[in-house]
Design an enzyme around this catalytic site. Structure first.
Site, PDB file in Angstrom:
ATOM      1  CG  ASP A 235      -3.142   4.047   4.153  1.00  0.00           C
ATOM      2  OD1 ASP A 235      -4.162   3.878   4.842  1.00  0.00           O
ATOM      3  OD2 ASP A 235      -2.893   3.378   3.119  1.00  0.00           O
TER       4      ASP A 235
ATOM      5  CD1 TRP B   1      -2.195  -2.114   1.966  1.00  0.00           C
ATOM      6  CD2 TRP B   1      -2.990  -1.280   0.051  1.00  0.00           C
ATOM      7  NE1 TRP B   1      -3.219  -2.923   1.550  1.00  0.00           N
ATOM      8  CE2 TRP B   1      -3.724  -2.438   0.374  1.00  0.00           C
ATOM      9  CE3 TRP B   1      -3.299  -0.592  -1.125  1.00  0.00           C
ATOM     10  CZ2 TRP B   1      -4.772  -2.915  -0.428  1.00  0.00           C
ATOM     11  CZ3 TRP B   1      -4.341  -1.070  -1.926  1.00  0.00           C
ATOM     12  CH2 TRP B   1      -5.058  -2.209  -1.571  1.00  0.00           C
TER      13      TRP B   1
ATOM     14  CE  LYS C  17      -8.338  -3.089   4.455  1.00  0.00           C
ATOM     15  NZ  LYS C  17      -7.616  -2.243   3.520  1.00  0.00           N
TER      16      LYS C  17
HETATM   17  C1  LIG Z   1      -7.112  -1.814   2.373  1.00  0.00           C
HETATM   18  C2  LIG Z   1      -6.050  -0.793   2.350  1.00  0.00           C
HETATM   19  C3  LIG Z   1      -5.990   0.186   1.342  1.00  0.00           C
HETATM   20  C4  LIG Z   1      -6.939   0.216   0.174  1.00  0.00           C
HETATM   21  O1  LIG Z   1      -8.138   0.741   0.523  1.00  0.00           O
HETATM   22  P1  LIG Z   1      -9.313   1.008  -0.517  1.00  0.00           P
HETATM   23  O2  LIG Z   1     -10.347   1.612   0.358  1.00  0.00           O
HETATM   24  O3  LIG Z   1      -9.692  -0.330  -1.092  1.00  0.00           O
HETATM   25  O4  LIG Z   1      -8.815   1.921  -1.558  1.00  0.00           O
HETATM   26  C5  LIG Z   1      -5.007   1.141   1.445  1.00  0.00           C
HETATM   27  N1  LIG Z   1      -4.121   1.159   2.459  1.00  0.00           N
HETATM   28  C6  LIG Z   1      -4.143   0.215   3.418  1.00  0.00           C
HETATM   29  C7  LIG Z   1      -3.137   0.270   4.516  1.00  0.00           C
HETATM   30  C8  LIG Z   1      -5.104  -0.778   3.392  1.00  0.00           C
HETATM   31  O5  LIG Z   1      -5.126  -1.710   4.367  1.00  0.00           O
END
Ligand SMILES: *Cc1c(COP(=O)(O)O)cnc(C)c1O
Length: 361
Positions: A172, A102, A196
């Protein structure tokens, strides 16, 4: 009804009381004679739900008063673009700390909008660890530093964050927001896709220091400017009302659990149940992450061969465990023990792992 032992990586488990409350209110929202999905986003009922969700997040994360909580769309993946579009001006460089897939995606996206550089990368270690904070080097005029607090795919997590001083730190936190206490004041911007730890897919939360907007680029489409959403309390256009309502219910549930500190304690106990089996297995289970970089949320491990992993996953499935396969890019096994995964599910998994080793070791 039997609830599955749900270790999905995302979208993932939601607290049962949240689903039940949503079910009870689905057709007739608190006496309104309609579902919340059928209501105007400009009406009083929805506005209260919207503001309560934002308020609860501020309360639970102790968000300082000079920050806004925003509800956005496009997932964390759109944040990968919005961050540089807004905060990477011409002539400046943004630093990215590369700790997994990511983080790499965020970095790759930013390259399309401006100049970027790698602050540190653990790729040569197959992203087994988080770089040492003391080893991070970047110029004092960097536009911002970006990191990924928890690496969902490789199962690593920052245990302490760098202090970047006057350089804005952007994180993030999609896969560990609300999993543990975080000092929000260290960050200029935190973002997280909800699916999540916060709720269903379809809404993305951003926690933004207002002063960051003063340096935002202006040649950005209206919907992709943080300022647009900050100015209108995330009601510039129709927000994903039902998803935000569910986020509010999840936040209320976290509060009922005793808040983030209590949830953190439980998360530590949950993860320990599984890591202990890995550590005491004499090498039967092999953890992917270095011990000092382990994630509380995504527990990644391998077995001696792919055949044995397949057997493990097949038998786990038959025993009622869902979502234990590693990410398609890395293989192996991964148990995602997000906030809503009950301790009982982790205990059942640890017992299953012990039994599987006994029968196959
Ligand atoms: C799941 C995830 C993403 C992607 O998220 P989307 O909402 O599908 O774009 C980005 N960064 C991390 C750390 C993730 O766990």
């Amino acid at each position: 009804m039997t609830r599955a032992y749900n270790f999905n990586a995302g979208p993932s488990a939601l607290p049962l009381p949240v689903l039940q409350k949503a079910q009870a209110e689905l057709v007739d929202f608190r006496g309104a004679g309609m579902s919340i999905m059928e209501m105007s986003h400009r009406g009083k009922e929805y506005e209260a739900v919207h503001n309560e969700a934002a308020g609860l997040l501020k309360e639970l994360m102790a968000v300082p008063a000079d920050y806004d909580v925003l509800f956005l769309q496009g997932g964390a993946s759109l944040q990968f673009a919005m961050v540089p579009m807004n905060f990477l001006p011409a002539g400046r460089k943004a630093g990215y700390i590369l700790t997994g897939s990511w983080a790499e995606k965020a970095y790759g996206e930013a390259k399309q909008f401006g100049e970027v550089f790698e602050v540190a990368s653990t790729k040569s270690d197959n992203y087994r660890r988080i770089p040492a904070v003391a080893d991070l080097r970047y110029p004092p005029d960097a536009a911002y530093i970006h990191l990924t607090s928890n690496n969902t795919i490789f199962g690593t997590e920052w245990s302490a964050f760098p202090d970047t001083g006057a350089v804005p730190l952007i994180a993030d936190m999609s896969s560990d927001i609300l999993a543990r206490p975080v000092d929000v004041s260290k960050f200029a911007l935190i973002y997280a896709g909800a699916q999540k730890n916060l709720g269903p897919a379809g809404v993305t939360v951003a926690i933004l220091r207002r002063s960051l907007l003063e340096r935002a680029n202006t040649a950005v489409p209206t919907m992709l400017r943080y300022a647009t959403h900050a100015k209108d309390n995330s009601l510039y256009n129709t927000p994903p009302t039902f998803a935000i309502y569910l986020v509010g219910l999840v936040l209320g549930w976290v509060k009922e659990q005793g808040g983030v500190a209590a949830v953190y304690k439980r998360n530590q106990a949950k993860a320990a149940l599984i890591y202990d089996v890995v550590d005491n297995s004499g090498g039967f289970y092999r953890g992917h992450a270095a011990a000092d970089s382990r994630s509380l949320m995504n527990i990644t491990f391998r077995l001696a061969s792919e055949d044995l992993e397949k057997k493990f996953l097949d038998e786990a499935k038959k025993a009622g465990f869902v979502g234990l396969g590693g990410h398609r890019s890395v293989g192996g096994c991964r148990a995602s023990a997000y906030n809503a995964v009950p301790e009982e599910a982790c205990r059942a998994l640890s017992q299953f792992m012990l039994d599987f080793q006994k029968n196959n070791g």
